[in-house]
Scaffold this motif. Sequence first.
Motif, mmCIF file in Angstrom:
data_model
loop_
_atom_site.group_PDB
_atom_site.id
_atom_site.type_symbol
_atom_site.label_atom_id
_atom_site.label_comp_id
_atom_site.label_asym_id
_atom_site.label_seq_id
_atom_site.Cartn_x
_atom_site.Cartn_y
_atom_site.Cartn_z
ATOM 1 N N HIS A 203 1.209 4.100 -2.834
ATOM 2 C CA HIS A 203 0.985 5.516 -2.506
ATOM 3 C C HIS A 203 2.144 6.367 -3.029
ATOM 4 O O HIS A 203 1.939 7.416 -3.640
ATOM 5 N N LYS B 9 -7.607 8.388 -12.481
ATOM 6 C CA LYS B 9 -8.903 8.208 -11.830
ATOM 7 C C LYS B 9 -9.944 7.775 -12.869
ATOM 8 O O LYS B 9 -9.978 8.304 -13.973
ATOM 9 N N CYS C 61 2.005 6.682 -6.794
ATOM 10 C CA CYS C 61 0.937 7.605 -7.197
ATOM 11 C C CYS C 61 1.404 9.052 -7.015
ATOM 12 O O CYS C 61 1.197 9.897 -7.882
ATOM 13 N N GLU D 201 -9.574 2.559 -12.533
ATOM 14 C CA GLU D 201 -9.114 1.590 -11.529
ATOM 15 C C GLU D 201 -9.806 0.239 -11.662
ATOM 16 O O GLU D 201 -9.238 -0.792 -11.307
ATOM 17 N N ASP E 89 -4.021 5.026 -9.054
ATOM 18 C CA ASP E 89 -3.806 3.723 -8.431
ATOM 19 C C ASP E 89 -2.805 2.927 -9.256
ATOM 20 O O ASP E 89 -2.579 3.234 -10.430
ATOM 21 N N ARG F 224 0.839 -1.214 0.000
ATOM 22 C CA ARG F 224 0.000 0.000 0.000
ATOM 23 C C ARG F 224 0.867 1.255 0.000
ATOM 24 O O ARG F 224 0.599 2.217 -0.718
#
Length: 469
Positions: free
Chosen positions: A119, A293, A122, A296, A129, A115
């Motif tokens: 992050h 966006k 990104c 995903e 994602d 994760r």
Amino acid sequence: MNNKLYGNLIFELSHEGRRGYSLPVNEFGNHCLPKELTRETDANLPQCDEMTVVRHYTNHSANNFGVDNGFYPLGSCTMKYNPSINEEMANLPAFSCLHPMQPEETVAGAKELERRLIHSLCELTGMADFTLKPFAGAHGELTGLMIIRSYHESRNDNARTKVIVPDSAHGTNPASAAVCGLDVIEVRSKEDGTVDVDDLRNIVEKSGDEIAAMMMTNPNTLGLFEYNIPEIADLIHACGGLMYYDGANLNPMLGVARPGDMGFDVMHVNLHKTFSTPHGGGGPGAGPVGVRKGLESFFPVVGAFDGNYAVLMRAYAYILTLGKEQVSNVGPLATLNANYIKESLRDRYKLPIDKTCMHEFVFDGLCDKSTGVTTMDVAKRLLDYGYHAPTIYFPLLFHESMMIEPTENESKETMDSFIRVMNTIADEASTNPELVKGAPHNTPIGRVDDVLAAKQPVLTYKQLKDGEN
Ligand SMILES: *Cc1c(COP(=O)(O)O)cnc(C)c1O
């Protein structure tokens, strides 16, 4: 190499009954596997003492050239240094001993690392994602194109079967499009090495309804910044296509600009290039794919488990060691180093595109072509001086391409000594061309006949028996 054992296969060093160690008699008796599970004859394994094994592999490894041995200016395939801290992190037993089939609730730490890495990626790219599963850049391209295809299919826009790829693109771009069942339309480069927007406009006018995507590398494989990206992205988006960003070599952009902000919809990053995992000879790699966006939900299933996990760990360790403060130095330093070498050598090596480059640049062989010394000869002669050759004969836009990328990690002293050697080779090409044409002279294997190797490959090896030489 004087070591007589050097060069043999481990099987040729085998002697019946030779062992590295002996086990004590088992006082609890032998508990054999059920008969139906065991082999009928012994496996043909080499039988050697430990010193023979250690020397065999150590000598072979010393025969390899890696970025830990010396400067490695391979353009378009960034070889960075291999920070020891990365290896320590990748070897932490809490991670390295995990089993891929372990229940998810027992691997919370590993999931948290994923994760956090997502992050960071990104943040660095401006994507919404990432999937970490793809095992290489090419695998990432295929994944990204599958995402793009699913996106079009989800809108019942099934005629979009064409991908636009610049003529300077890395060979994996058209290959991935073909594997994904898409046709490639090549768009020309202009004199200055960037995409010819007029040619692109013609393509879009003719085939706009069939365009699934345009794949771009920026800076492109000539090391040039594609300054027309906003216009290109508008053209492609207006005709209904998506923009794919080949971020294999993201280092010139790190902390400076983000593909997501430039209008790219899908991209991949090569962790094994930009984020410092040692690679070569086919692996190991990781090519995470990011989407903007809204895309995903189109991530396909591209691998059963969580990718090349140790590569992910090294990348995360590298990002943390740079930190927010240093990450924005990566791009400017990669650019400065490439321009420093380019400007220092341009009197002796032909610079076909005279512009400020980004992280890499291309020479078109020596300036003085009268000696007959080729890019191949220069590359081989570099090996004699202990340097890895640059990428040669790619991109295909020039006959004698020599593509050099120092990366941001090299010191000025290292680059100065590379520049000295390149100048020495240029001198040798004028005063003693045969010396350069006959190179390499100091490597364990001389110049191989690559044409013969391609046309008549010898794919088997005759194993020597005991006593044979
Ligand atoms: C290396 C590279 C690729 C392919 O990556 P692999 O991990 O070798 O599959 C794609 N595009 C560019 C620009 C590259 O440099």
